[in-house]
Design a protein around this motif. Sequence first.
Motif, PDB file in Angstrom:
ATOM      1  N   VAL A  83      -5.986  -4.315  -5.650  1.00 35.54           N
ATOM      2  CA  VAL A  83      -7.053  -4.713  -4.732  1.00 35.54           C
ATOM      3  C   VAL A  83      -7.865  -3.472  -4.377  1.00 35.54           C
ATOM      4  O   VAL A  83      -7.344  -2.532  -3.772  1.00 35.54           O
ATOM      5  CB  VAL A  83      -6.479  -5.351  -3.448  1.00 35.54           C
ATOM      6  CG1 VAL A  83      -7.611  -5.750  -2.508  1.00 35.54           C
ATOM      7  CG2 VAL A  83      -5.618  -6.561  -3.799  1.00 35.54           C
ATOM      8  N   THR A 107      -2.699  -2.734  -2.847  1.00 41.41           N
ATOM      9  CA  THR A 107      -3.951  -2.340  -2.210  1.00 41.41           C
ATOM     10  C   THR A 107      -4.236  -0.857  -2.399  1.00 41.41           C
ATOM     11  O   THR A 107      -3.364  -0.016  -2.184  1.00 41.41           O
ATOM     12  CB  THR A 107      -3.893  -2.648  -0.701  1.00 41.41           C
ATOM     13  OG1 THR A 107      -3.544  -4.012  -0.521  1.00 41.41           O
ATOM     14  CG2 THR A 107      -5.236  -2.384  -0.049  1.00 41.41           C
ATOM     15  N   SER A 114       0.873  -1.173   0.000  1.00 44.67           N
ATOM     16  CA  SER A 114       0.000   0.000   0.000  1.00 44.67           C
ATOM     17  C   SER A 114       0.909   1.222   0.000  1.00 44.67           C
ATOM     18  O   SER A 114       1.736   1.379   0.899  1.00 44.67           O
ATOM     19  CB  SER A 114      -0.897   0.006   1.245  1.00 44.67           C
ATOM     20  OG  SER A 114      -1.601   1.224   1.337  1.00 44.67           O
ATOM     21  N   TYR A 131      -9.659  -1.761  -2.215  1.00 40.56           N
ATOM     22  CA  TYR A 131      -9.962  -1.740  -0.779  1.00 40.56           C
ATOM     23  C   TYR A 131     -11.237  -0.957  -0.495  1.00 40.56           C
ATOM     24  O   TYR A 131     -11.954  -1.244   0.459  1.00 40.56           O
ATOM     25  CB  TYR A 131      -8.768  -1.122  -0.055  1.00 40.56           C
ATOM     26  CG  TYR A 131      -8.830  -1.175   1.449  1.00 40.56           C
ATOM     27  CD1 TYR A 131      -8.741  -2.384   2.126  1.00 40.56           C
ATOM     28  CD2 TYR A 131      -8.956  -0.008   2.202  1.00 40.56           C
ATOM     29  CE1 TYR A 131      -8.776  -2.434   3.508  1.00 40.56           C
ATOM     30  CE2 TYR A 131      -8.992  -0.048   3.579  1.00 40.56           C
ATOM     31  CZ  TYR A 131      -8.902  -1.260   4.229  1.00 40.56           C
ATOM     32  OH  TYR A 131      -8.945  -1.308   5.593  1.00 40.56           O
ATOM     33  N   TYR A 143       0.270  -7.928  -4.818  1.00 40.30           N
ATOM     34  CA  TYR A 143      -1.065  -7.387  -4.578  1.00 40.30           C
ATOM     35  C   TYR A 143      -0.950  -5.948  -4.073  1.00 40.30           C
ATOM     36  O   TYR A 143      -0.452  -5.704  -2.976  1.00 40.30           O
ATOM     37  CB  TYR A 143      -1.825  -8.263  -3.580  1.00 40.30           C
ATOM     38  CG  TYR A 143      -2.089  -9.644  -4.124  1.00 40.30           C
ATOM     39  CD1 TYR A 143      -3.204  -9.893  -4.922  1.00 40.30           C
ATOM     40  CD2 TYR A 143      -1.206 -10.691  -3.881  1.00 40.30           C
ATOM     41  CE1 TYR A 143      -3.441 -11.156  -5.453  1.00 40.30           C
ATOM     42  CE2 TYR A 143      -1.432 -11.957  -4.407  1.00 40.30           C
ATOM     43  CZ  TYR A 143      -2.548 -12.182  -5.190  1.00 40.30           C
ATOM     44  OH  TYR A 143      -2.770 -13.426  -5.719  1.00 40.30           O
TER      45      TYR A 143
END
Length: 270
Positions: free
Chosen positions: A253, A226, A131, A255, A224
């Motif tokens: 992803v 986010t 992230s 979120y 991945y």
Amino acid sequence: MAVHPVRAASPTARPAPRQPLDPRQEDDDKFFDPTDLSFIKKLAAIGDSYAAGIGAGDRLGDLLGALDPTSDWACSRYDHAYPYLINNDRRLGDPSGRNFQFRACSGAVTQDVLENQIPSVDSGQQVVLLSIGGNNAELLHVLNQCVFQWGVLNGEQVALAKTAATVDKEYQWAKDVDWDSLGRGCNAQLNRTESIINSDAFSSNIDKVLDAAKAKLANDGMFYHTGYGKFFDSPNEKLKAAAERAGNKVKFVDYDSYMANFGAAIANPA
């Protein structure tokens, strides 16, 4: 003479195919079991407070580690951060048999991830969680000006503080304070943040992080990336576009959709 039939040789048993990390491919769906991810032995988490999980559960580490800027305590990593929960999910098996490198650090910007976090992660990662981008876009200032107002000044107060920091020796420490950000106001800060997100530099910095982190993946590894939650979803389109540019090893992803469904709390950088 009795003739005994000769049995055909048994075919050599083939080893079960290795579980893929990305079940999106049609061929993989034939043997991918999402309830058994125990084959994941190398997992890393990098990025900012959304990955570090600031405020979620109990803080990891102890105060003795505060002087080490990479420690759990200094980075405000928490035991309900999503990478920590994933590592301890029963579907991944016993976490003691997995090398989990939790490098995400609250307050991190793309440069921190490039220079400090990614180099500290081992190669051959099967899964990397990330992230990043919120602090580049000054999420902390947005939270200060528009939500919590920890430190909000008017124009006159900003001018006074900057003058004191310049002429008064007792306030020399205040020279490094970004007084302008404290007096910007909510609307001006939102406009500034939007401008940062839409800049070429923002997208370029995200691309650099993804490219550098992909180099840490195993051949069948997955990355991945986010996005951010509903309150601060402005960067998500840019982050999603960066993930698409990075190729099929990177999955964005969303979120935001999970926050809408489960009412998750805001994680603010510190």
